[in-house]
Each structure stands twice: as structure tokens, then as C-alpha cells.
Motif scaffolding. Structure first.
Motif, PDB file in Angstrom:
ATOM      1  N   TRP A 163       0.886  -1.159   0.000  1.00 53.10           N
ATOM      2  CA  TRP A 163       0.000   0.000   0.000  1.00 53.10           C
ATOM      3  C   TRP A 163       0.919   1.201   0.000  1.00 53.10           C
ATOM      4  O   TRP A 163       1.714   1.386   0.910  1.00 53.10           O
ATOM      5  CB  TRP A 163      -0.941  -0.014   1.198  1.00 53.10           C
ATOM      6  N   THR A 210       3.845  -6.137   6.107  1.00 48.54           N
ATOM      7  CA  THR A 210       2.784  -5.922   5.126  1.00 48.54           C
ATOM      8  C   THR A 210       1.456  -6.315   5.749  1.00 48.54           C
ATOM      9  O   THR A 210       1.406  -7.025   6.764  1.00 48.54           O
ATOM     10  CB  THR A 210       3.018  -6.760   3.852  1.00 48.54           C
ATOM     11  N   ILE A 211       0.379  -5.887   5.133  1.00 48.86           N
ATOM     12  CA  ILE A 211      -0.951  -6.190   5.660  1.00 48.86           C
ATOM     13  C   ILE A 211      -1.190  -7.699   5.730  1.00 48.86           C
ATOM     14  O   ILE A 211      -1.845  -8.191   6.635  1.00 48.86           O
ATOM     15  CB  ILE A 211      -2.058  -5.469   4.851  1.00 48.86           C
ATOM     16  N   ASP A 212      -0.629  -8.450   4.787  1.00 50.11           N
ATOM     17  CA  ASP A 212      -0.763  -9.910   4.783  1.00 50.11           C
ATOM     18  C   ASP A 212       0.288 -10.595   5.647  1.00 50.11           C
ATOM     19  O   ASP A 212       0.267 -11.819   5.787  1.00 50.11           O
ATOM     20  CB  ASP A 212      -0.666 -10.449   3.355  1.00 50.11           C
ATOM     21  N   GLU A 213       1.226  -9.834   6.175  1.00 50.85           N
ATOM     22  CA  GLU A 213       2.323 -10.324   7.014  1.00 50.85           C
ATOM     23  C   GLU A 213       3.232 -11.313   6.293  1.00 50.85           C
ATOM     24  O   GLU A 213       3.929 -12.110   6.934  1.00 50.85           O
ATOM     25  CB  GLU A 213       1.794 -10.909   8.323  1.00 50.85           C
TER      26      GLU A 213
END
Length: 149
Positions: free
Chosen positions: A58, A86-89
Motif C-alpha cells: 500500500w 505488510t498487511i498480509d504479514e
């Protein structure tokens, strides 16, 4: 001596100040929309080579480049570890400061972390806390946004 390979047409490569055989490369960026890009991350060290495709970035407020900018701005040091993911790790980063003005960046790949057969790989690269870290942040920002540096 700076071991930041920097932004290239194919991506950004960062190498460890203490051991050039340890590094990370960001490559194969594809823009999803104005706020999101996908890219590949590859880690390597003696005896280790790992790659994850499709990492989601992002490009706004909580991005990797902004995290690195904040670290570079605090070049006088800090206690403990500072972390980002990250957002998804699937990509995580932990940063520690050591005397002599160096920052240890431990990059961790964790693809498919909720599925059987998942794996984790990590490398730690050391960079100079000020200019070298700021250059890394700038190169990664240009890579993620698709702008040449």
C-alpha cells in the motif's frame, strides 16, 4: 563504504554493510491501482535463497518507505526493536540500532503462513543509520511508486 546497490530498472537491491553475500532484492513490481502494487522479494545469504511473489504494497501512509524514512530520521539511535509488516504479514521487518551508527534490518518472509507446509526465512543486513538508510527508503519508494530514482 556503501553497500546499497540501489534502484535499478529491475528493482532495488540492498546488501549488508558487513557481508555483501547477504542481501534482499525487490523486483517485478506491477501496479494494481494508484494506491497498491504487487512485487517480489528475494532474500539471500550463504546457504539460503528465498523468494516470495505477489507481496502487496500500500503506497500510502503505512508503507515500507515511510517506515525506513522514520528510522533514517532517528539516526542517533533508539532502544529495542522497531517493527513493520505488510498487511498480509508475508514480509516483515525488524530494525535495531547498534553503536557506531548502524541499523540491523532483519527481513522475514512468511508466505502461506496459515497453511500447512508454510515456511519462514530471514536475513539481517546492516546499513549506516543516516544517509544509507535514507537512500534505501528513497529507492524503495521510487520502486513501489514506479518512478525512476
Amino acid at each position: 563504504m556503501t553497500y546499497l546497490d540501489g534502484a535499478e530498472e529491475s528493482g532495488v537491491t540492498l546488501r549488508c554493510l558487513d557481508n555483501r553475500a547477504v542481501g534482499i532484492q525487490f523486483s517485478d513490481r506491477s501496479l494494481v491501482d494508484a494506491d497498491c502494487a504487487h512485487y517480489a522479494v528475494e532474500l539471500w545469504a550463504p546457504g539460503l535463497s528465498s523468494r516470495v511473489d505477489g507481496v502487496v504494497a500500500w503506497i500510502r501512509d503505512a508503507d515500507l518507505a515511510s517506515f525506513l524514512d522514520r528510522l533514517a530520521a532517528d539516526f542517533h539511535g533508539w532502544d529495542g526493536a522497531r517493527t513493520w509488516h505488510t498487511i498480509d504479514e508475508d514480509l516483515a521487518l525488524s530494525a535495531v540500532f547498534r553503536s557506531g551508527g548502524h541499523v540491523g534490518l532483519t527481513w522475514t518472509l512468511r508466505p502461506w503462513r496459515t497453511f500447512p507446509g508454510s515456511w519462514t526465512a530471514s536475513v539481517t543486513i546492516w546499513l549506516e543509520a543516516g544517509e544509507q538508510l535514507a537512500a534505501a527508503a528513497s529507492d524503495i519508494r521510487h520502486f513501489l511508486e514506479g518512478n525512476p530514482s
